[in-house]
Design an enzyme around this catalytic site. Structure first.
Site, short mmCIF file in Angstrom:
data_model
loop_
_atom_site.label_atom_id
_atom_site.label_comp_id
_atom_site.label_asym_id
_atom_site.label_seq_id
_atom_site.Cartn_x
_atom_site.Cartn_y
_atom_site.Cartn_z
N THR A 74 59.35 39.36 -74.87
CA THR A 74 59.80 39.04 -76.23
C THR A 74 61.29 38.72 -76.24
O THR A 74 61.72 37.75 -76.86
CB THR A 74 59.49 40.23 -77.17
OG1 THR A 74 58.09 40.46 -77.12
CG2 THR A 74 59.90 39.93 -78.59
N ALA A 157 56.14 46.19 -87.37
CA ALA A 157 54.83 46.06 -86.71
C ALA A 157 54.45 47.35 -85.98
O ALA A 157 53.37 47.91 -86.20
CB ALA A 157 54.86 44.88 -85.76
N LEU A 158 55.35 47.84 -85.12
CA LEU A 158 54.99 49.01 -84.31
C LEU A 158 55.02 50.28 -85.14
O LEU A 158 54.15 51.15 -84.99
CB LEU A 158 55.93 49.12 -83.10
CG LEU A 158 55.80 47.96 -82.10
CD1 LEU A 158 56.78 48.12 -80.95
CD2 LEU A 158 54.37 47.86 -81.57
N THR A 228 61.30 54.91 -78.31
CA THR A 228 60.73 53.90 -77.42
C THR A 228 61.26 52.53 -77.84
O THR A 228 60.72 51.51 -77.40
CB THR A 228 59.19 53.87 -77.49
OG1 THR A 228 58.81 53.61 -78.85
CG2 THR A 228 58.57 55.16 -77.01
N ALA A 229 62.28 52.51 -78.72
CA ALA A 229 62.75 51.22 -79.25
C ALA A 229 63.86 50.64 -78.37
O ALA A 229 63.60 49.73 -77.58
CB ALA A 229 63.19 51.38 -80.69
N ARG A 230 65.05 51.18 -78.47
CA ARG A 230 66.15 50.68 -77.65
C ARG A 230 67.14 51.81 -77.37
O ARG A 230 67.44 52.62 -78.25
CB ARG A 230 66.91 49.55 -78.38
CG ARG A 230 66.25 48.18 -78.27
CD ARG A 230 66.26 47.63 -76.84
NE ARG A 230 65.55 46.38 -76.71
CZ ARG A 230 64.28 46.26 -76.29
NH1 ARG A 230 63.57 47.33 -76.00
NH2 ARG A 230 63.73 45.07 -76.15
N ASP A 254 61.91 56.45 -73.79
CA ASP A 254 61.46 55.41 -72.85
C ASP A 254 62.58 54.40 -72.59
O ASP A 254 62.41 53.49 -71.81
CB ASP A 254 60.24 54.68 -73.44
CG ASP A 254 59.61 53.71 -72.44
OD1 ASP A 254 59.35 54.14 -71.29
OD2 ASP A 254 59.38 52.54 -72.79
N GLU A 259 70.10 50.23 -68.35
CA GLU A 259 68.84 50.20 -67.59
C GLU A 259 68.91 49.14 -66.50
O GLU A 259 69.26 48.00 -66.82
CB GLU A 259 67.67 49.89 -68.53
CG GLU A 259 67.47 50.96 -69.59
CD GLU A 259 66.44 50.56 -70.64
OE1 GLU A 259 66.08 49.36 -70.71
OE2 GLU A 259 66.01 51.43 -71.40
N HIS A 280 61.22 52.77 -69.29
CA HIS A 280 60.97 51.55 -70.10
C HIS A 280 59.61 50.92 -69.77
O HIS A 280 59.52 49.73 -69.44
CB HIS A 280 62.11 50.52 -69.90
CG HIS A 280 62.25 49.62 -71.10
ND1 HIS A 280 63.46 49.17 -71.58
CD2 HIS A 280 61.31 49.08 -71.92
CE1 HIS A 280 63.26 48.39 -72.63
NE2 HIS A 280 61.96 48.32 -72.86
N VAL A 281 58.58 51.75 -69.88
CA VAL A 281 57.22 51.29 -69.55
C VAL A 281 56.26 51.34 -70.73
O VAL A 281 55.07 51.08 -70.57
CB VAL A 281 56.63 52.10 -68.38
CG1 VAL A 281 57.33 51.77 -67.07
CG2 VAL A 281 56.67 53.61 -68.65
N ALA A 282 56.76 51.66 -71.93
CA ALA A 282 55.85 51.76 -73.08
C ALA A 282 55.10 50.44 -73.30
O ALA A 282 53.97 50.42 -73.76
CB ALA A 282 56.62 52.15 -74.33
N1 LIG Z 1 59.78 50.39 -74.98
C1 LIG Z 1 59.16 49.23 -74.94
O1 LIG Z 1 58.57 48.88 -73.90
C2 LIG Z 1 59.14 48.34 -76.16
C3 LIG Z 1 58.11 47.39 -76.29
C4 LIG Z 1 58.07 46.57 -77.43
C5 LIG Z 1 59.05 46.70 -78.42
N2 LIG Z 1 60.05 47.61 -78.27
C6 LIG Z 1 61.09 47.77 -79.33
O2 LIG Z 1 60.50 48.35 -80.49
C7 LIG Z 1 61.29 48.03 -81.63
C8 LIG Z 1 60.43 47.70 -82.84
O3 LIG Z 1 59.57 46.60 -82.57
P1 LIG Z 1 58.66 45.94 -83.71
O4 LIG Z 1 57.82 44.91 -83.03
O5 LIG Z 1 58.02 46.97 -84.55
O6 LIG Z 1 59.79 45.19 -84.59
P2 LIG Z 1 59.70 44.76 -86.13
O7 LIG Z 1 60.75 43.70 -86.29
O8 LIG Z 1 58.32 44.44 -86.56
O9 LIG Z 1 60.15 46.08 -86.93
C9 LIG Z 1 61.47 46.55 -86.95
C10 LIG Z 1 61.71 47.16 -88.32
O10 LIG Z 1 63.01 47.77 -88.31
C11 LIG Z 1 63.56 47.58 -89.60
N3 LIG Z 1 65.02 47.78 -89.55
C12 LIG Z 1 65.97 46.94 -89.10
N4 LIG Z 1 67.20 47.51 -89.24
C13 LIG Z 1 67.00 48.72 -89.80
C14 LIG Z 1 67.87 49.76 -90.19
N5 LIG Z 1 69.21 49.66 -90.05
N6 LIG Z 1 67.33 50.88 -90.74
C15 LIG Z 1 65.98 50.98 -90.91
N7 LIG Z 1 65.11 50.03 -90.56
C16 LIG Z 1 65.62 48.91 -90.02
C17 LIG Z 1 63.15 46.16 -89.97
O11 LIG Z 1 63.26 45.94 -91.37
C18 LIG Z 1 61.72 46.13 -89.46
O12 LIG Z 1 60.78 46.52 -90.45
C19 LIG Z 1 62.21 46.89 -81.17
O13 LIG Z 1 63.50 47.45 -80.95
C20 LIG Z 1 61.65 46.46 -79.84
O14 LIG Z 1 62.62 45.95 -78.97
C21 LIG Z 1 60.10 48.43 -77.16
#
Ligand SMILES: NC(=O)c1ccc[n+]([C@@H]2O[C@H](COP(=O)([O-])OP(=O)(O)OC[C@H]3O[C@@H](n4cnc5c(N)ncnc54)[C@H](O)[C@@H]3O)[C@@H](O)[C@H]2O)c1
Length: 313
Positions: A74, A157-158, A228-230, A254, A259, A280-282
């Site tokens: 992504t 989404a997540l 698991t986000a960043r 994660d 990294e 970072h395997v989620a």
């Molecule tokens: N660990 C992994 O392997 C892995 C895999 C996929 C995604 N991710 C990470 O997961 C995270 C979420 O992914 P997603 O697909 O659900 O994204 P998404 O864009 O669908 O959802 C993110 C949400 O965060 C909200 N947001 C933004 N800034 C904000 C703030 N300051 N306060 C509160 N909410 C806020 C947005 O409005 C949105 O609804 C991303 O950071 C992505 O990089 C990690």
């Protein structure tokens, strides 16, 4: 025209990569790092497939035949998109493939931490059971998931996908987001009322260190924190201290600020109680990687058919 496709870091995707449905040549390399190697391997390519190989202007300048960069992920921060735009190179990426794998990783971490699973495994390995006077031993609290309150920070989404699973497990869900939507609570409520907090926001100047010493103190001493986000959403030093002094009861991470953590990381420390760090395997279940790989080839076929999809501007 016959397309020349080159995949520069094939080992990053553990899945079957099907051959596209148009005339082409195809070459793949396990990994590619130096700019010289990149240029050499792509010099005749019209389509480059990459995951984390840097595609900077200096490199791209030497690749006049290149028409498409298909990113097998992504995130496209490794690509100089401004250069691509100016020079007619299309960039496409993968979207919405992690809808099961990330939520399942989160749920796995929650179960493991609420039940102190790894701590018990460690105790057993260290002989505590052998010496026990009872049929079992209770060195650490074990908590149910059902009836607990899950705060979801970032209800995209997540976040929503985890919310659905959490409700099925009998958890009370408290969602928080900056985008107005029904049912949201404020950030302070999340901090004060959650038994588990899970983060699903992108890393931005607003979200950087959104959980630091002050926020950790507002959480329940029995609470656990999942990221698991960043890396960078949580102040790692403050978290290490909070876990050691019992300000909160556990954490599952994660992602880290750097990294791979070549220079080490304050959270990679055996002495921190009830902390799980995964590398970072989620995103990386077999099933998710196959979805990713199929979409990668769908993107390439759509581009060649003149109907590009998942184009990154
Ligand atoms: N660990 C992994 O392997 C892995 C895999 C996929 C995604 N991710 C990470 O997961 C995270 C979420 O992914 P997603 O697909 O659900 O994204 P998404 O864009 O669908 O959802 C993110 C949400 O965060 C909200 N947001 C933004 N800034 C904000 C703030 N300051 N306060 C509160 N909410 C806020 C947005 O409005 C949105 O609804 C991303 O950071 C992505 O990089 C990690």
């Amino acid at each position: 025209m016959e397309h020349a496709i080159v995949f520069l870091d094939r080992e990053s995707v553990d899945a079957n990569v099907r051959r596209p449905n148009f005339p082409h040549t195809y070459k793949e390399y396990d990994s590619t790092w130096t700019p010289e190697e990149i240029v050499d391997r792509l010099k005749d390519a019209t389509i480059a497939i990459i995951n984390k190989v840097p595609m900077r202007a200096d490199t791209l300048k030497q690749l006049p035949k290149l028409k498409l960069i298909a990113v097998a992920a992504t995130g496209t921060d490794v690509v100089d998109k401004a250069y691509c735009k100016q020079h007619g190179i299309t960039v496409v990426n993968i979207r919405n493939y992690a809808f099961n794998t990330v939520p399942e990783h989160v749920i796995a971490l929650i179960f493991a931490l609420r039940r102190n699973l790894l701590t018990y495994v460690k105790d057993v390995a260290n002989g505590v059971w052998n010496k026990s006077s009872q049929f079992c031993f209770l060195t650490h609290p074990i908590r149910d998931i059902a009836g607990s309150t899950l705060g979801i920070v970032g209800y995209g989404a997540l976040g929503k996908s985890i919310g659905k699973r959490a409700e099925a497990l009998g958890m009370n869900v408290l969602p928080y987001d900056v985008m107005p939507q029904p049912g949201l609570v404020d950030f302070e409520t999340i901090l004060k009322e959650s038994d588990i907090i899970t983060l699903h926001v992108p890393l931005t100047p607003e979200t950087k260190n959104m959980i630091g010493a002050k926020e950790l103190k507002m959480m329940k001493p029995t609470a656990i924190l999942i990221n698991t986000a960043r890396g960078g959403l949580v102040d790692e030093a403050a978290l290490a201290a909070a876990l050691k002094d019992g300000t909160i009861a556990g954490a599952g991470f994660d992602v880290l600020t750097v990294e791979p953590p070549k220079e080490g990381n304050i959270l990679i420390d055996e002495s921190i109680p009830n902390l799980i760090v995964t590398p970072h395997v989620a995103w990386a279940s077999k099933e998710a990687m196959q979805i990713l790989s199929d979409q990668l080839i769908d993107n390439i076929e759509a581009f060649v058919a003149g109907k590009p999809q998942n184009v990154v501007e």
